[in-house]
Design a protein around this motif. Structure first.
Motif, short mmCIF file in Angstrom:
data_model
loop_
_atom_site.label_atom_id
_atom_site.label_comp_id
_atom_site.label_asym_id
_atom_site.label_seq_id
_atom_site.Cartn_x
_atom_site.Cartn_y
_atom_site.Cartn_z
N PRO A 135 -70.44 -36.68 -46.16
CA PRO A 135 -71.81 -37.08 -45.82
C PRO A 135 -72.77 -35.90 -45.76
O PRO A 135 -73.98 -36.10 -45.65
CB PRO A 135 -71.65 -37.74 -44.44
N LEU A 144 -72.27 -39.26 -48.67
CA LEU A 144 -71.92 -40.45 -47.89
C LEU A 144 -70.49 -40.33 -47.41
O LEU A 144 -69.64 -39.73 -48.09
CB LEU A 144 -72.05 -41.72 -48.74
N SER A 145 -70.18 -40.92 -46.26
CA SER A 145 -68.80 -40.92 -45.77
C SER A 145 -67.99 -42.00 -46.49
O SER A 145 -68.55 -42.93 -47.08
CB SER A 145 -68.77 -41.18 -44.26
N ASP A 147 -66.40 -44.33 -45.26
CA ASP A 147 -66.51 -45.62 -44.60
C ASP A 147 -67.87 -46.28 -44.82
O ASP A 147 -68.08 -47.41 -44.39
CB ASP A 147 -66.26 -45.45 -43.09
N ASP A 148 -68.76 -45.58 -45.47
CA ASP A 148 -70.07 -46.14 -45.80
C ASP A 148 -69.91 -47.07 -47.00
O ASP A 148 -69.37 -46.67 -48.03
CB ASP A 148 -71.05 -45.00 -46.13
N GLN A 149 -70.36 -48.29 -46.89
CA GLN A 149 -70.19 -49.26 -47.97
C GLN A 149 -70.83 -48.79 -49.28
O GLN A 149 -70.36 -49.12 -50.37
CB GLN A 149 -70.77 -50.61 -47.56
N ARG A 150 -71.88 -47.98 -49.18
CA ARG A 150 -72.54 -47.48 -50.38
C ARG A 150 -71.64 -46.55 -51.18
O ARG A 150 -71.86 -46.34 -52.38
CB ARG A 150 -73.84 -46.77 -50.01
N ALA A 151 -70.62 -45.99 -50.54
CA ALA A 151 -69.69 -45.08 -51.23
C ALA A 151 -68.85 -45.83 -52.27
O ALA A 151 -68.28 -45.20 -53.17
CB ALA A 151 -68.78 -44.39 -50.23
N TRP A 157 -74.70 -43.85 -54.62
CA TRP A 157 -74.36 -42.54 -54.06
C TRP A 157 -75.61 -41.71 -53.84
O TRP A 157 -76.61 -41.82 -54.57
CB TRP A 157 -73.43 -41.78 -55.00
#
Length: 205
Positions: A135, A144-145, A147-151, A157
C-alpha cells in the motif's frame, strides 16, 4: 501455508493473481536468500535481493563507501535506507530509473536460480501474475494492500507493479531452462487445479 501471500482466481477473463508483500513471502526482496554474483573478478555474497539492488544503486551513484555499508548491513531495511540516502541529482535519479528494473531482474534471477526453495515457490505461480500488494509503493508495487478488493483488478491498481513484472519475467526464463524442465508438469497441474477451483485460495508451500 505461506503467510501474507494470497491467490486470487479470476472468475472472468482477467488474470489469476498472486498477491504478496510482507517479508515472510518468498517473493519479497526482504525475504532471506543467499546467492553469489561475480562482480568483475570478485565473487560477492548476498543475503537478500534488496541487498544486491542497493549495492548496485550505490555503485551506480559512484559511492563505493555506501556500497560497502550495504554489504556489511545485517537487515534489508538498513540496506534500503543506505540506498535511499545516496546523494543523487535529479538527472542521476532519472538515469537510474531507466536501468533499475534490469538491476532488479538480475537480483531476482540470481536469487531464484540459486535458492531452490524460492524457485519452487516461484514455479508454483506459473500461469499466474505476481503482484506486490504494497500500500506504500506505487512504483514497484500497486499502492494497495492484498486485502483491498481493488487489488484483484489490474484496472483499479494505484501503482505500476514493477516488481511483479520482474518476477513474472524471471519465472518464465527459469521455467524454460532445460535443468528445470522436470518441474513443469508438477506445477502446471497445480495451476490447473486452481483454475478449476475458480475461487480465492491460500498459497501452499
Amino acid at each position: 501455508m505461506l503467510a501474507n501471500t494470497r491467490v486470487h482466481i479470476s472468475k472472468g477473463n482477467g488474470p489469476n493473481l498472486v498477491l504478496f508483500w510482507e517479508d515472510d513471502s518468498p517473493f519479497s526482496n526482504f525475504n532471506p536468500a543467499n546467492f553469489q554474483v561475480r562482480d568483475h573478478e570478485k565473487l560477492i555474497e548476498f543475503r537478500f535481493s534488496e541487498q544486491y539492488f542497493m549495492y548496485q544503486k550505490s555503485i551506480f551513484a559512484n559511492d563505493p563507501l555506501s556500497a560497502e555499508k550495504v554489504l556489511k548491513a545485517d537487515e534489508p531495511l538498513k540496506m534500503k535506507k543506505i540506498g535511499r540516502a545516496l546523494k543523487m541529482s535529479r538527472e542521476d535519479l532519472d538515469r537510474w530509473s531507466t536501468v533499475s528494473r534490469d538491476v532488479m531482474y538480475r537480483a531476482c534471477l540470481e536469487k531464484f536460480f540459486q535458492s531452490e526453495p524460492h524457485r519452487i515457490s516461484l514455479f508454483r505461480t506459473h500461469g499466474m501474475n505476481l503482484v506486490e500488494a504494497s500500500p506504500f509503493d506505487k512504483v514497484w508495487g500497486i499502492g494497495l494492500s492484498k486485502d483491498d478488493q481493488r487489488a484483484e483488478n489490474p484496472e483499479t491498481w494505484m501503482g505500476t507493479n514493477w516488481l511483479g513484472q520482474v518476477l513474472d519475467r524471471v519465472r518464465e526464463e527459469l521455467w524454460e531452462r532445460n535443468e528445470f524442465r522436470f518441474a513443469q508438469q508438477k506445477f502446471t497441474t497445480f495451476t490447473q487445479t486452481l483454475n478449476i477451483c475458480n475461487c480465492h485460495a491460500n498459497y501452499p508451500q
